[in-house]
Enzyme design. Structure first.
Site, mmCIF file in Angstrom:
data_model
loop_
_atom_site.group_PDB
_atom_site.id
_atom_site.type_symbol
_atom_site.label_atom_id
_atom_site.label_comp_id
_atom_site.label_asym_id
_atom_site.label_seq_id
_atom_site.Cartn_x
_atom_site.Cartn_y
_atom_site.Cartn_z
ATOM 1 N N SER A 152 31.505 29.741 32.933
ATOM 2 C CA SER A 152 30.357 28.884 33.232
ATOM 3 C C SER A 152 30.623 28.117 34.518
ATOM 4 O O SER A 152 31.748 27.658 34.768
ATOM 5 C CB SER A 152 30.110 27.899 32.082
ATOM 6 O OG SER A 152 29.692 28.575 30.922
ATOM 7 N N GLN A 153 29.591 27.950 35.303
ATOM 8 C CA GLN A 153 29.748 27.396 36.638
ATOM 9 C C GLN A 153 29.719 25.866 36.663
ATOM 10 O O GLN A 153 29.495 25.211 35.644
ATOM 11 C CB GLN A 153 28.636 27.950 37.529
ATOM 12 C CG GLN A 153 28.700 29.447 37.716
ATOM 13 C CD GLN A 153 29.928 29.879 38.478
ATOM 14 O OE1 GLN A 153 30.026 29.689 39.687
ATOM 15 N NE2 GLN A 153 30.893 30.453 37.792
ATOM 16 N N HIS B 280 32.469 38.288 45.466
ATOM 17 C CA HIS B 280 31.746 38.312 44.197
ATOM 18 C C HIS B 280 30.982 39.630 44.140
ATOM 19 O O HIS B 280 29.779 39.671 43.898
ATOM 20 C CB HIS B 280 30.816 37.109 44.065
ATOM 21 C CG HIS B 280 30.963 36.395 42.759
ATOM 22 N ND1 HIS B 280 29.917 35.974 41.996
ATOM 23 C CD2 HIS B 280 32.078 36.044 42.058
ATOM 24 C CE1 HIS B 280 30.362 35.381 40.894
ATOM 25 N NE2 HIS B 280 31.676 35.413 40.916
ATOM 26 N N ASN B 281 31.734 40.714 44.354
ATOM 27 C CA ASN B 281 31.121 42.017 44.563
ATOM 28 C C ASN B 281 30.512 42.613 43.293
ATOM 29 O O ASN B 281 29.318 42.925 43.251
ATOM 30 C CB ASN B 281 32.160 42.994 45.117
ATOM 31 C CG ASN B 281 32.770 42.519 46.419
ATOM 32 O OD1 ASN B 281 32.212 41.685 47.119
ATOM 33 N ND2 ASN B 281 33.937 43.046 46.754
ATOM 34 N N HIS C 59 41.921 40.618 39.354
ATOM 35 C CA HIS C 59 41.224 39.619 40.155
ATOM 36 C C HIS C 59 42.005 38.316 40.249
ATOM 37 O O HIS C 59 42.001 37.655 41.286
ATOM 38 C CB HIS C 59 39.836 39.355 39.548
ATOM 39 C CG HIS C 59 38.973 38.453 40.367
ATOM 40 N ND1 HIS C 59 38.284 38.885 41.474
ATOM 41 C CD2 HIS C 59 38.677 37.135 40.244
ATOM 42 C CE1 HIS C 59 37.605 37.881 41.997
ATOM 43 N NE2 HIS C 59 37.825 36.806 41.268
ATOM 44 N N TYR D 38 46.516 39.431 41.151
ATOM 45 C CA TYR D 38 46.909 40.216 42.333
ATOM 46 C C TYR D 38 48.090 41.136 42.012
ATOM 47 O O TYR D 38 48.953 41.368 42.854
ATOM 48 C CB TYR D 38 47.264 39.281 43.505
ATOM 49 C CG TYR D 38 46.102 38.464 44.014
ATOM 50 C CD1 TYR D 38 45.357 38.881 45.105
ATOM 51 C CD2 TYR D 38 45.739 37.275 43.396
ATOM 52 C CE1 TYR D 38 44.283 38.143 45.566
ATOM 53 C CE2 TYR D 38 44.659 36.532 43.847
ATOM 54 C CZ TYR D 38 43.933 36.964 44.932
ATOM 55 O OH TYR D 38 42.859 36.235 45.373
ATOM 56 N N ARG E 130 33.319 25.184 45.515
ATOM 57 C CA ARG E 130 34.192 24.369 44.652
ATOM 58 C C ARG E 130 35.653 24.468 45.087
ATOM 59 O O ARG E 130 36.415 23.507 44.947
ATOM 60 C CB ARG E 130 34.028 24.770 43.177
ATOM 61 C CG ARG E 130 32.719 24.307 42.576
ATOM 62 C CD ARG E 130 32.731 24.381 41.056
ATOM 63 N NE ARG E 130 33.046 25.714 40.581
ATOM 64 C CZ ARG E 130 32.180 26.723 40.494
ATOM 65 N NH1 ARG E 130 30.930 26.541 40.885
ATOM 66 N NH2 ARG E 130 32.554 27.899 40.021
#
Length: 749
Positions: free
Chosen positions: A323-324, A104-105, A55, A58, A125
Site C-alpha cells: 500500500s502506498q 515500475h515496469n 527486485h 539484487y 518517497r
C-alpha cells in the site's frame, strides 16, 4: 486455525509451506530454515520471500554491481552513495541534492495508470526519506511498436498516471524520453526519477538506533492492494500460465502523499526523527528489517497496532502489502507526542507500532504471540547471491557483421529530402509534445529548462541563481549491438546533454533494464553493460550514487533489448546563463563540434528507412566527451553561444530540425568539403554538438576550440524560414513542423 507462532513453527517442522508460490526457490527455502534453525512461520516466510526477491535483494546482479563501489572516481561532491534510499551530492553554497531513478515496469503493463502513478509516488518517497524536499521528476519511458493495438492501451494510461500523480503533488516534470520499439511490446519500461534539495545538515538515513526509541508508522492505512506487487511481480517473466505472478498493483493517492511530504519535512525541521524509511516494495517487511539491520540494536513490533483499511488481512498480508503513501520513522520517546501532533495537523494517520531494543533481533507480535524472530540482517542484507552463468550469445557476431553502413543510401538531394521528412515524422524522432503537454513543467516557478530541451534544469536558490540539471538517456539498439559500449554511449549522451545546457556533470544514477537473468545471453549483456558503465563513470569522474536493476523484462523467450538508462545530474552556478536548444536569432553562425564519421549502426536512419538493426554502434571517446563538455560549459558561462544541442539519435539533421522549430528560425547549411551530405546529416557519431554563435563571439569561440584541440567547423547560419542544405534540398519549416508534430497525435490522439 492455529496461529503460526515461532513456538508453533519449532514444534511442527514438517508442515508444508507455500514457498514456491511466494517466489522462493527450494534451495532458498532450505537456506531460510538453516538460518532460523527451524522452519519459518508464515509471517517469516512472507518476509523472506519479498525481501529475497530479485527486485529487493539484487541476488543476480549484486556480484556485478560491486564494480560501482570498486571503480569510484575521485569526486568531492559525493555525500551519500550506494546503499541508501537515494544518493546525495554537494552542489555548493551549503546545498545538497538527492536524486534517483527506479523502475515500475511490470506493474505498469498490468495496470498502466496505477503502475505508473505509484512509480512516481515511490521514487518521491525515496527522496523524502533522505531529508529533502522533492523539486522535480523525470520519466524515461519505453513502449512497444507505436502502431500496435496494445501500445494504445498502455501508453495513454502510463502518461495519465505520471501526469496525474506528479501534477497533484505539485512537482514539475522536466525531462525523460519516450522510445518505441517492438522489443518492449509485452514489457514496457516505466522508469521514474526524482530530484530533491536540502541543506547538508538535513540529510537523514534509514537506520533504527537508540534502545527505547519508538517506531512510528504514518501515512495511509494498510490495505490488500499491491501485495507482492513490485517485489514478486518484478522478479519473474510474464507467463500467461502463471496468473499468480500478476498480483494486484498498488493504488496511489497523490493528495495523501502531498500531506505526507509536508508532515515529514516539518518533523525533520524540528529535529524529531532519528531514522526514517519509506514503505515501497516489500512494504513493512522492508521498512522494519532495513531500519533494524542498519541501526545499532534490534526492534520489537506489535502488528496489531498497524492501522488497516481491511480488517480481514492476515499478518502475512500486512507484512507483504505494498500500500502506498506510508513511511516509518524512529523517534525518541520524549519527542513522540510532538511528532504525532504534527501528523494530526496534516491529517496523517500515525501510530506507534514498536520500539528499538538493545538486542539484535527483529521480533514481531500478533495477538500477543511472537510470529517473527529473525536477525534482520539475514532478511535485508544477507539474501542469496547468485553468480549466474553468462556467455556471449551465439548470434552476436552475425548481428555485428550485418553492417548498417552498407545499406542503400539516397541517390540524390530529392531522396535525401524525402528521408529527412520520413525521419522527423517517425515515432521516435517526432515531437512528444502530445505526451509532455499532459505534465506540468512549471509548477513551483523554479523550472528553467524542460522538455524538449537537452536536459531539465531547476533553480534551487533564488538569490544566487544556483541550479541543477538532469538528463536521462539509454539507447537499447546500441546496447543490443554492443552492451559494453552501449552503456557508455548512454552515459556519454546524458553527460553531453547536461553539459549542453551549461551545467557541470557531477554524478550518476541508473536504471538497468534487462531480460531474464536465468538466460546466459542476458546475463552477458548485463555484465558487459555494468562493466562499461563502471569504466565510463571512472573515466568521466561521475560516480554512481545509486539506482535500480529491473530484470525479467521478457515474455517467454523474447527479452527486451538491454536498456541501461543513465541519469546524469549537473550543477550550474547561475541558471540565467543556461543554454537552450532553440535557434532564436538570425545571423548567428552554426558550428558543428566534434568529428563526423560514417557511423550508422543502430542509427535512427537505419531503423526508419530500412527497419534494420546490425553492425556496430558509434565509437566512444570519453576523453573527447570531457573536452566537449568543458567547451560547452565555458562557452555558456562566458556568453559565447546562444544555443546548443547535442547530436545523438537522428544525427545532425534531427538536431537542426529541433533547434529550428524550437526557435522558429531556419538554417542555411553548407556541406564541408570532403564530407558526404548523407553522412553529415544522418551519422550518429558520438562526442558532437551543434551550437549557435553570435558573430561578435566567433573569433573568441573558434580560438578557444582551437586552443583546446576540439574540432569546430562552421557549417551554416541561422536564417529565414526554411532548412536549406545547399546543393541538396530545401524544406520549409512549416512542412517540417507538420511532419514532426502530427505523428504522435495521429497515433494516440
Amino acid at each position: 486455525m492455529t496461529l503460526d507462532t515461532v513456538k508453533h513453527a519449532a514444534e511442527t517442522p514438517d508442515t508444508d509451506q507455500p514457498w514456491a508460490e511466494l517466489g522462493l526457490k527450494q534451495d532458498e527455502y532450505e537456506r531460510v530454515r538453516e538460518i532460523l534453525g527451524r522452519r519459518p512461520t508464515g509471517a517469516e516466510l512472507a518476509m523472506y520471500s519479498v525481501m529475497w526477491s530479485e527486485h529487493c535483494s539484487y541476488k543476480s546482479s549484486k556480484v556485478h554491481l560491486r564494480q560501482f563501489g570498486q571503480k569510484v572516481p575521485e569526486n568531492d561532491a559525493m555525500l551519500v552513495g550506494i546503499g541508501e534510499n537515494a544518493g546525495v551530492v554537494d552542489v555548493g553554497q551549503g546545498f545538497a541534492v538527492t536524486f534517483k531513478v527506479e523502475s515500475h515496469n511490470h506493474p505498469s503493463y498490468v495496470e498502466p495508470y496505477q503502475g505508473a502513478a505509484t512509480g512516481v509516488g515511490g521514487i518521491v518517497r525515496d527522496i523524502i526519506a533522505m531529508g529533502a524536499r522533492p523539486v522535480a521528476v523525470v520519466d524515461p519511458l519505453r513502449f512497444g511498436a507505436a502502431d500496435h493495438p496494445d501500445t494504445k492501451r498502455v501508453l495513454p494510461g502510463v502518461v495519465a498516471g505520471i501526469g496525474g500523480y506528479g501534477n497533484c503533488l505539485g512537482l514539475p516534470n522536466i525531462g525523460g524520453e519516450v522510445v518505441f520499439d517492438a522489443c518492449y511490446q509485452g514489457n514496457p519500461l516505466v522508469n521514474a526519477g526524482a530530484i530533491g534539495v536540502m541543506r547538508h545538515e538535513d540529510i537523514h538515513l534509514a537506520k533504527a538506533s537508540g534502545a527505547g526509541n519508538k517506531v512510528i508508522l504514518y501515512g495511509a492505512r494498510t490495505g490488500g492492494d499491491g501485495i507482492g506487487g513490485a517485489s514478486i511481480l518484478a522478479s519473474e517473466t510474464f507467463d500467461e500460465a502463471k496468473p499468480s505472478k500478476r498480483p494486484a498493483v498498488q493504488v496511489g493517492d497523490p493528495f495523501q502523499e502531498k500531506l505526507l511530504i509536508e508532515c515529514t519535512l516539518e518533523a525533520f525541521a524540528e529535529k524529531l526523527v532519528v531514522g526514517i524509511q519509506d514503505l515501497g516494495a516489500a512494504g513493512l517487511s522492508c521498512a522494519t528489517s532495513e531500519l533494524a539491520s542498519n541501526g545499532s540494536g534490534g526492534m520489537r513490533v506489535e502488528l496489531d497496532d498497524v492501522p488497516l483499511r481491511d480488517s480481514t488481512l492476515s499478518p502475512e498480508e500486512i507484512l507483504m502489502s505494498e500500500s502506498q503513501e506510508r513511511m516509518c520513522a524512529v523517534v525518541e520517546p520524549d519527542k513522540v507526542e510532538r511528532f504525532l501532533a504534527i501528523c494530526e495537523k496534516w491529517d496523517v494517520t500515525a501510530t506507534v507500532i514498536g520500539e528499538v531494543t538493545d538486542g539484535d533481533r527483529l521480533e514481531i507480535y500478533w495477538h500477543g504471540e511472537k510470529i517473527v524472530d529473525v536477525d534482520p540482517k539475514t532478511v535485508a542484507h544477507e539474501g542469496p547471491v547468485y553468480e549466474r552463468p553468462y556467455a556471449r550469445p551465439a548470434w552476436q557476431d552475425a548481428l555485428q557483421a550485418d553492417d548498417a553502413n552498407k545499406l542503400a543510401r539516397p541517390a540524390n538531394g530529392a531522396e535525401l529530402r524525402e528521408q529527412v521528412l520520413k525521419l522527423v515524422a517517425s515515432p521516435n524522432q517526432a515531437s512528444k509534445s502530445w505526451i509532455t503537454s499532459q505534465y506540468d513543467h512549471f509548477v513551483q516557478g523554479n523550472t528553467v529548462l524542460a522538455q524538449p530541451e537537452d536536459a531539465g534544469m531547476i533553480r534551487i536558490d533564488a538569490a544566487s541563481g544556483l541550479g541543477v540539471a538532469i538528463a536521462t538517456d539509454g539507447n537499447g539498439r546500441y546496447a543490443k549491438l554492443d552492451p559494453y559500449h552501449g552503456a557508455q554511449l548512454a552515459l556519454a549522451e546524458s553527460y553531453r546533454n547536461v553539459a549542453a545546457t551549461g551545467a557541470k556533470p557531477l554524478a550518476v544514477s541508473d536504471c538497468l533494464n534487462f531480460g531474464s537473468p536465468e538466460d546466459p545471453a542476458v546475463m552477458w549483456q548485463f555484465a558487459e553493460a555494468v562493466r562499461g558503465l563502471a569504466d565510463g563513470c571512472l573515466e568521466l569522474g561521475t560516480p554512481v550514487t545509486g539506482g535500480n536493476v529491473s530484470l525479467y523484462n521478457q515474455t517467454g523467450e523474447a527479452a527486451i533489448h538491454p536498456t541501461p538508462v543513465v541519469a546524469v545530474l549537473g550543477v550550474i552556478d547561475d541558471v540565467r546563463r543556461r543554454t537552450p536548444v532553440a535557434f532564436a536569432d538570425e545571423g548567428h553562425l552554426i558550428y558543428l563540434l566534434g568529428d563526423t564519421k560514417e557511423e550508422l549502426g543502430g542509427s535512427a536512419w537505419s531503423q526508419v528507412v530500412h527497419d534494420h538493426l546490425g553492425g556496430l554502434p558509434p565509437k566512444v571517446d570519453l576523453g573527447r566527451e570531457k573536452l566537449l563538455a568543458e567547451i560547452l560549459i565555458s562557452a555558456s558561462r562566458d556568453g559565447m553561444i546562444d544555443a546548443a544541442h547535442d547530436l545523438s539519435d537522428g544525427g545532425l539533421v534531427q538536431a537542426l530540425v529541433e533547434s529550428c522549430l524550437k526557435g522558429g528560425k531556419g538554417a542555411r547549411i553548407v556541406v564541408p568539403d570532403g564530407l558526404d551530405p548523407f553522412v553529415l546529416l544522418f551519422s550518429e557519431s558520438a562526442g558532437r554538438a551543434v551550437v549557435a554563435v553570435p558573430r561578435s563571439e566567433e573569433l573568441r569561440f573558434s580560438d578557444m576550440c582551437g586552443a583546446r584541440g576540439l574540432p569546430a567547423t562552421r557549417i551554416g547560419v541561422v536564417d529565414g524560414d526554411v532548412l536549406d542544405v545547399q546543393g541538396q534540398f530545401t524544406i520549409p519549416l512549416s512542412d517540417l513542423r507538420e511532419a514532426h508534430e502530427a505523428a504522435i497525435p495521429a497515433l494516440f490522439g
